[in-house]
Every structure is written in C-alpha cells, then in structure tokens.
Design a protein around this motif. Sequence first.
Motif, PDB file in Angstrom:
ATOM      1  N   SER A 157       0.820  -1.212   0.000  1.00 25.80           N
ATOM      2  CA  SER A 157       0.000   0.000   0.000  1.00 25.80           C
ATOM      3  C   SER A 157       0.857   1.266   0.000  1.00 25.80           C
ATOM      4  O   SER A 157       0.516   2.239  -0.684  1.00 25.80           O
ATOM      5  CB  SER A 157      -0.945   0.000   1.204  1.00 25.80           C
ATOM      6  OG  SER A 157      -0.221  -0.094   2.413  1.00 25.80           O
ATOM      7  N   ARG A 158       1.972   1.273   0.725  1.00 23.36           N
ATOM      8  CA  ARG A 158       2.804   2.471   0.767  1.00 23.36           C
ATOM      9  C   ARG A 158       3.428   2.757  -0.593  1.00 23.36           C
ATOM     10  O   ARG A 158       3.363   3.892  -1.091  1.00 23.36           O
ATOM     11  CB  ARG A 158       3.902   2.300   1.820  1.00 23.36           C
ATOM     12  CG  ARG A 158       4.847   3.496   1.890  1.00 23.36           C
ATOM     13  CD  ARG A 158       5.929   3.294   2.928  1.00 23.36           C
ATOM     14  NE  ARG A 158       6.896   4.377   2.902  1.00 23.36           N
ATOM     15  CZ  ARG A 158       7.961   4.444   3.676  1.00 23.36           C
ATOM     16  NH1 ARG A 158       8.211   3.485   4.558  1.00 23.36           N
ATOM     17  NH2 ARG A 158       8.794   5.456   3.588  1.00 23.36           N
ATOM     18  N   THR A 159       4.029   1.734  -1.205  1.00 22.69           N
ATOM     19  CA  THR A 159       4.629   1.935  -2.528  1.00 22.69           C
ATOM     20  C   THR A 159       3.554   2.265  -3.553  1.00 22.69           C
ATOM     21  O   THR A 159       3.767   3.083  -4.447  1.00 22.69           O
ATOM     22  CB  THR A 159       5.402   0.677  -2.966  1.00 22.69           C
ATOM     23  OG1 THR A 159       6.363   0.345  -1.962  1.00 22.69           O
ATOM     24  CG2 THR A 159       6.127   0.911  -4.282  1.00 22.69           C
ATOM     25  N   GLY A 160       2.386   1.644  -3.414  1.00 21.43           N
ATOM     26  CA  GLY A 160       1.286   1.937  -4.324  1.00 21.43           C
ATOM     27  C   GLY A 160       0.884   3.397  -4.276  1.00 21.43           C
ATOM     28  O   GLY A 160       0.664   4.032  -5.315  1.00 21.43           O
ATOM     29  N   ARG A 161       0.811   3.957  -3.072  1.00 22.57           N
ATOM     30  CA  ARG A 161       0.473   5.376  -2.947  1.00 22.57           C
ATOM     31  C   ARG A 161       1.552   6.259  -3.570  1.00 22.57           C
ATOM     32  O   ARG A 161       1.246   7.266  -4.211  1.00 22.57           O
ATOM     33  CB  ARG A 161       0.281   5.738  -1.473  1.00 22.57           C
ATOM     34  CG  ARG A 161      -0.997   5.186  -0.864  1.00 22.57           C
ATOM     35  CD  ARG A 161      -1.302   5.823   0.492  1.00 22.57           C
ATOM     36  NE  ARG A 161      -0.234   5.593   1.454  1.00 22.57           N
ATOM     37  CZ  ARG A 161      -0.183   4.549   2.276  1.00 22.57           C
ATOM     38  NH1 ARG A 161      -1.121   3.623   2.234  1.00 22.57           N
ATOM     39  NH2 ARG A 161       0.821   4.419   3.136  1.00 22.57           N
ATOM     40  N   GLU A 162       2.818   5.863  -3.403  1.00 22.57           N
ATOM     41  CA  GLU A 162       3.910   6.640  -3.994  1.00 22.57           C
ATOM     42  C   GLU A 162       3.833   6.610  -5.524  1.00 22.57           C
ATOM     43  O   GLU A 162       4.050   7.626  -6.186  1.00 22.57           O
ATOM     44  CB  GLU A 162       5.255   6.087  -3.520  1.00 22.57           C
ATOM     45  CG  GLU A 162       5.541   6.334  -2.043  1.00 22.57           C
ATOM     46  CD  GLU A 162       6.784   5.610  -1.557  1.00 22.57           C
ATOM     47  OE1 GLU A 162       7.348   4.804  -2.335  1.00 22.57           O
ATOM     48  OE2 GLU A 162       7.186   5.845  -0.403  1.00 22.57           O
ATOM     49  N   VAL A 163       3.508   5.442  -6.061  1.00 24.07           N
ATOM     50  CA  VAL A 163       3.384   5.310  -7.515  1.00 24.07           C
ATOM     51  C   VAL A 163       2.224   6.152  -8.029  1.00 24.07           C
ATOM     52  O   VAL A 163       2.351   6.869  -9.045  1.00 24.07           O
ATOM     53  CB  VAL A 163       3.199   3.826  -7.893  1.00 24.07           C
ATOM     54  CG1 VAL A 163       2.698   3.684  -9.330  1.00 24.07           C
ATOM     55  CG2 VAL A 163       4.508   3.074  -7.712  1.00 24.07           C
ATOM     56  N   LEU A 164       1.086   6.096  -7.347  1.00 22.63           N
ATOM     57  CA  LEU A 164      -0.080   6.881  -7.776  1.00 22.63           C
ATOM     58  C   LEU A 164       0.205   8.375  -7.696  1.00 22.63           C
ATOM     59  O   LEU A 164      -0.189   9.140  -8.587  1.00 22.63           O
ATOM     60  CB  LEU A 164      -1.286   6.519  -6.917  1.00 22.63           C
ATOM     61  CG  LEU A 164      -1.847   5.117  -7.153  1.00 22.63           C
ATOM     62  CD1 LEU A 164      -2.737   4.691  -6.006  1.00 22.63           C
ATOM     63  CD2 LEU A 164      -2.593   5.047  -8.482  1.00 22.63           C
TER      64      LEU A 164
END
Length: 250
Positions: free
Chosen positions: A182-189
């Motif tokens: 979830s953390r990396t996903g938010r950074e990517v988004l």
Amino acid sequence: MTTTPAPVARVHRVHKSYGDAANHVNALDDVSLDIRSGEFTAIMGPSGSGKSTLMHVMAGLDSVTSGQVVLANTDITDIGDDALTELRRRQIGFIFQAFNLVPTLDVRSNILLPFELDGHAPTEMEAAWVEQLIATLGLSERTSHRPHQLSGGQQQRVAIARALGSRPHLIFADEPTGNLDSRTGREVLALLAAAVREYGQSIVMVTHDPVAASYADRIVFLADGRIVDERGRSTPEQISGYMLAMEKVA
C-alpha cells in the motif's frame, strides 16, 4: 475565445464482440469516449464489464468489431501494423500487469529501452527525470539487477519507470499498483498524478481499487460493455459506494 484541445485518444460508437453465434459475447456495446489531454482518467467497473477491453482497443492492442478509434490524432481503426507499432513507440507508454520486461537486460537498460528503440540517447533533462524515477520508485540499489532477480513488485516499478521515462504524451496503465504494497502503491499513484499535473502527460488507468481511482481527475464507470456514468475527482469512500450500488444493480 478558448478552444478545447483535441482528445489524445477517442473511441466512437465502438463495438467489440467475441465468439460465434452460439457463444456470442458483447465486450463493448456502442461505447464512445474522449480522453482529454493532460488528464488522469480512471476506468472502473465490475469484473467482465469491458474495462480492459476498452483500454486495449484504445491503445491499438486489439481491433474493434465496428466503430472508430483515434489515437494521437491518427485514425487507427484500419491502420497497418508497422505504422501502428511506430505510433505506439513514439507516443504511448504502457504499464501492464505482465510487466513485459526484457529478461536479458538489467533494470537501467529496461528503463532506457524506449530511447534505444527510438534511436536516441536521453537528453540531460530526460536523464535527470529517469534518475528521479529510479530513486522515487526505490530502484537505486537494483539498477544492475535483471528481472528474474527482482520481486513482482520491483518488476512493476521498473515497468512504471520505463513507461514514464521518455515522457510519452499518453500512458495506459492496467492495475499499476496491483502487485505493490500500500505504501509503494500510494507513492506510484502520486508519481502518476504528478506526471499529469507537472508534465502534461495523459494517463488512462484501469483499476478495481477505489483508493487508486481517487487519484484520478475523472472516473468512467462501465457495466456490461457500456459506459454507465462518469464522475470527477472523488474520495475512495464515494467510489466504493458507487461501485457497491453498481454490483447490486447487476
């Protein structure tokens, strides 16, 4: 008098069907949609709604049964394979779940592949952007690794860096955070949103995730191969509520 910029992609009255008379499936049923320049568009819908099919025909990865598809001001409905390949290489970036990394190339070479295919080295500004992507996506310690030495999440980050690296005008993303925590996903988004906001890129993202869709400027909802609604920027809770209502109707 202000003029509305031409859409970077458009489908007009598109139908896409599969199978024979006994097993006929309408994946897309009279769909018309403009993708506006400099906008982050999310496409959502229940499983089997046609959202991935819509993205594939818009990107020229699949043909339509009838209707018109325009990509980067070019009608690609009946375009030849060579011309379509060159158009995609110069104008389009892809982020798909399958990653499609070259197994014999290391991370840096995979990211720089679009420049190599286009026959030119990155400019100083482009090289700086690539380095920013590598750092932001946590790949700085992995640039000499090959895909088989990476986790699925790391491979997805490489695919994202490759898609954004040459700053194509239009990027198609299929569940780009599906293999990320979830953390990396938010950074990517956040990075995708910044690419739209700061560099004028246009992104079309297929997702089932209300959190991912909440980063988009515009959300298009599909059901049974048809566009059933469109919303502006919304919270994850608003998106979840609407998706739940769609599931109940279905």
